[in-house]
Design an enzyme around this catalytic site. Structure first.
Site, short mmCIF file in Angstrom:
data_model
loop_
_atom_site.label_atom_id
_atom_site.label_comp_id
_atom_site.label_asym_id
_atom_site.label_seq_id
_atom_site.Cartn_x
_atom_site.Cartn_y
_atom_site.Cartn_z
N GLU A 81 -3.68 7.81 7.74
CA GLU A 81 -4.34 8.74 6.82
C GLU A 81 -5.36 9.57 7.59
O GLU A 81 -5.90 9.12 8.60
CB GLU A 81 -5.14 7.97 5.75
N ARG A 137 -5.82 -7.11 -11.04
CA ARG A 137 -6.53 -8.32 -11.49
C ARG A 137 -7.82 -7.93 -12.19
O ARG A 137 -8.22 -6.77 -12.18
CB ARG A 137 -6.89 -9.17 -10.26
N HIS A 161 -16.59 -4.63 4.69
CA HIS A 161 -15.55 -4.45 3.66
C HIS A 161 -15.68 -5.40 2.49
O HIS A 161 -14.74 -5.56 1.71
CB HIS A 161 -14.14 -4.51 4.28
N LYS A 169 0.84 -1.21 0.00
CA LYS A 169 0.00 0.00 0.00
C LYS A 169 0.87 1.25 0.00
O LYS A 169 0.52 2.26 -0.61
CB LYS A 169 -0.92 0.02 1.22
C1 MV4 Z 1 -10.84 4.92 4.49
C2 MV4 Z 1 -12.07 5.44 4.94
C3 MV4 Z 1 -12.09 6.75 5.37
N1 MV4 Z 1 -10.95 7.48 5.36
N2 MV4 Z 1 -9.75 5.70 4.51
C4 MV4 Z 1 -12.18 0.39 3.91
C5 MV4 Z 1 -11.54 -0.68 3.10
C6 MV4 Z 1 -10.31 -0.12 2.56
N3 MV4 Z 1 -10.02 -0.61 1.24
C7 MV4 Z 1 -10.49 1.37 2.65
N4 MV4 Z 1 -11.54 1.60 3.58
C8 MV4 Z 1 -11.79 2.85 4.05
N5 MV4 Z 1 -10.72 3.67 4.05
C9 MV4 Z 1 -9.82 6.93 4.93
N6 MV4 Z 1 -8.71 7.69 4.95
C10 MV4 Z 1 -13.18 4.61 4.94
C11 MV4 Z 1 -13.04 3.30 4.51
C12 MV4 Z 1 -14.22 2.50 4.62
C13 MV4 Z 1 -14.83 1.97 3.51
C14 MV4 Z 1 -14.32 2.19 2.25
C15 MV4 Z 1 -14.94 1.64 1.16
C16 MV4 Z 1 -16.09 0.89 1.32
C17 MV4 Z 1 -16.61 0.65 2.56
C18 MV4 Z 1 -15.98 1.20 3.67
C19 MV4 Z 1 -16.53 0.96 4.91
C20 MV4 Z 1 -15.91 1.48 6.00
C21 MV4 Z 1 -14.76 2.25 5.86
#
Ligand code: MV4
Length: 519
Positions: A200, A293, A235, A116
């Site tokens: 972040e 992918r 997720h 990442k």
């Molecule tokens: C975040 C976020 C808010 N702020 N990053 C969740 C999975 C991962 N791939 C990234 N995720 C998140 N990152 C920052 N800086 C909120 C999420 C997140 C989320 C993102 C996409 C789809 C569903 C989610 C559910 C909870 C939190």
């Protein structure tokens, strides 16, 4: 072109890849574990090789067994699908070392995007905005604390090796940071064998929007627009659509050109997806990660662009130039996909493995069902319980929803629990219809469901009598071995709908959920 391809996967995606091979007149080799000897993906391939016991580690993740199967069958290329070995650069190297072609990007591009932190660096150097935060891993709790103060709370702690929300912690106040830092570290160590974290700034109520990118080995790079993936549960994506309901004001063009820059910067080839968080208020987008992918949700892009992404992956891997340029790509109508899982939505989505005893799949205008099972399939505890992806296309979002609702109502899976009833409720939800999607959608939806059950006037006596009668009737049909969805039952649903002025079927489903009927 290749004459024979080995498909290093199982279930619906192995079948999807077989279909693209058939269209290209390429012979297919399936691989399977001992648990999958009778599986549909095996029956639909030209040849099949057993690669080990049921456990994924000994079969679908067994690099030696898979490359040996390719050598034994004289396959020229390997398609990894998604999951399993699809994003494992060691697998790509082993495939190349065996003199075969890996259908995907280079191992170097996978190395770069697999971490990442290095992916964030690649995005930054391509001039693409990442979520404000650290590029390097945090060195200590003191470092985390100082960095959090610098960016300002709320912050997100994330695993450097991570993905899928593992090792991720939202921290809203300084007081929570210490315990969050240590639990995220140990979760990351457990999940990825690497406890490194980065930090972040947290984006509130973000949308999750991703861009499909495609590159050949001759320097051509295009994007195929966005997919809206904000509807997630723990997720895991649940519903995906194209276009995003907020595809306005050039968002697609801005995100698409950012993604093309990233793909060029890492010398990408084949299909890839760049994920972004989009801030609800400002519509600003922030790079999250790149998946190297084919994605589960690729069909919605195919339905709207008319491009066969798997076919293009294969021809590009064989050295062809892309069959389209950016100006050839257009987006027509709207597509929505539901991931149908063998899980019980009435029991906290607990897995529901077992044998499918009957199956009635939907079709008709605008409906596509990418299924991995048939009427006698065994859904194994050993693998992901997704049994199919049901997608609907319409000229606009409303028509796509109407067709999806029709398809969901036609769909019948006997013998196991599935998430179909959950989707039947979502496609009748007003907030879903309005396109108010963000990552908190499912939680709010479930809250609305609970409130609706609480506040609903005690169902009128006449409704109750009808519900009881309907269930009694369905029971007797079931005892007689009849399908729930036969014509007689359909006409009863309609009749009761007319009498009660309600959608009788969903009333009965709600009645059954609530247990009122039992009383
Ligand atoms: C975040 C976020 C808010 N702020 N990053 C969740 C999975 C991962 N791939 C990234 N995720 C998140 N990152 C920052 N800086 C909120 C999420 C997140 C989320 C993102 C996409 C789809 C569903 C989610 C559910 C909870 C939190």
């Amino acid at each position: 072109m290749f004459k024979k391809i080995l498909i290093a996967n199982r279930g619906e995606i192995a079948i999807r890849i077989s279909r693209a091979c058939r269209d290209l007149q390429i012979a297919t080799v399936a691989v399977y574990s001992e648990a999958d000897a009778g599986a549909l993906h095996v029956r639909l391939a030209d040849e099949a090789v057993c690669i080990g016991p049921a456990s994924s580690n000994q079969s679908y993740l067994n690099i030696e067994a898979i490359t040996a199967a390719a050598a034994a069958t004289r396959a020229e290329a390997i398609h990894p699908g998604y999951g399993f070995l699809a994003e494992n650069p060691e697998f790509a190297r082993a495939v190349n070392a065996a003199g075969l072609i890996f259908i995907g990007p280079s191992a170097e591009a996978m190395d770069l995007m697999g971490s990442k932190t290095s992916a964030r660096k690649a995005a930054v150097s391509a001039g693409v905005t990442v979520v404000p935060g650290t590029v390097e891993a945090l060195t200590s709790f003191a470092d985390a604390s100082a960095t959090a103060e610098k960016f300002g709370y709320p912050v997100m702690l994330k695993a450097s090796a991570g993905g899928g929300g593992k090792g991720m912690r939202l921290v809203t106040t300084p007081a929570e940071l210490h315990s969050a830092f240590h639990t995220a570290q140990s979760e990351a160590a457990g999940a990825f064998g690497d406890s490194a974290l980065y930090l972040e700034k947290a984006i509130e109520r973000p949308r999750h929007i991703e861009i499909q990118v495609f590159a050949d080995t001759h320097g051509n790079v295009v994007h195929l627009g966005e997919r809206e993936c904000s509807i997630q549960r723990r997720h895991q994506k649940v519903i995906e659509e194209c276009p995003s309901p907020i595809n306005d004001s050039g968002l697609r063009e801005r995100m698409g050109s950012a993604v093309v820059k990233i793909a060029r910067a890492v010398n990408y080839s084949g299909a890839g997806t760049v994920e972004f968080l989009v801030a609800d208020a400002t519509r600003e987008f922030y790079f999250l990660e790149m998946n190297t992918r084919l994605q589960v949700e690729h069909p919605v892009t195919e339905l709207v662009t008319g491009i066969d992404l798997v076919r293009e992956q294969i021809t590009v891997a064989a050295g062809a130039t892309l069959s389209f340029s950016q100006k050839d790509i257009s987006w027509r109508g709207h597509a929505i996909e539901c991931r149908v899982y063998a899980e019980d939505p009435e029991n906290n989505f607990f897995p529901s493995p077992g044998r499918i005893t009957s199956l009635q799949t939907p079709s008709g205008p605008g409906v596509r069902d990418d299924s991995g099972v048939d009427a006698n399939s065994e859904v194994s505890i050993h693998y992901d319980p997704m049994i199919s992806k049901l997608a609907a296309w319409g000229h606009d979002r409303d028509e796509a929803i109407d067709r999806l609702r029709r398809a969901l109502d036609e769909y019948h899976v006997g013998g196991i629990k599935t998430t179909l009833p959950f989707f039947r409720q979502i496609v009748r939800d007003e907030e879903f219809a309005a396109g108010n999607l963000d990552t908190g959608f499912i939680e709010r939806f479930q809250e609305r469901q609970r409130n609706e059950l609480k506040s609903e006037p005690q169902t009128e006596l006449v409704d109750m009598a009808l519900i009881a009668a309907a269930l009694h009737y369905l029971q007797s049909q079931k005892r007689a071995g009849k399908n729930h969805d036969d014509e007689l039952v359909q006409s009863r649903w309609k009749m009761m709908g007319r009498i009660t002025g309600l959608n009788a079927r969903s009333t009965i489903e709600r009645g059954a959920v609530r247990g009122d009927v039992a009383k």
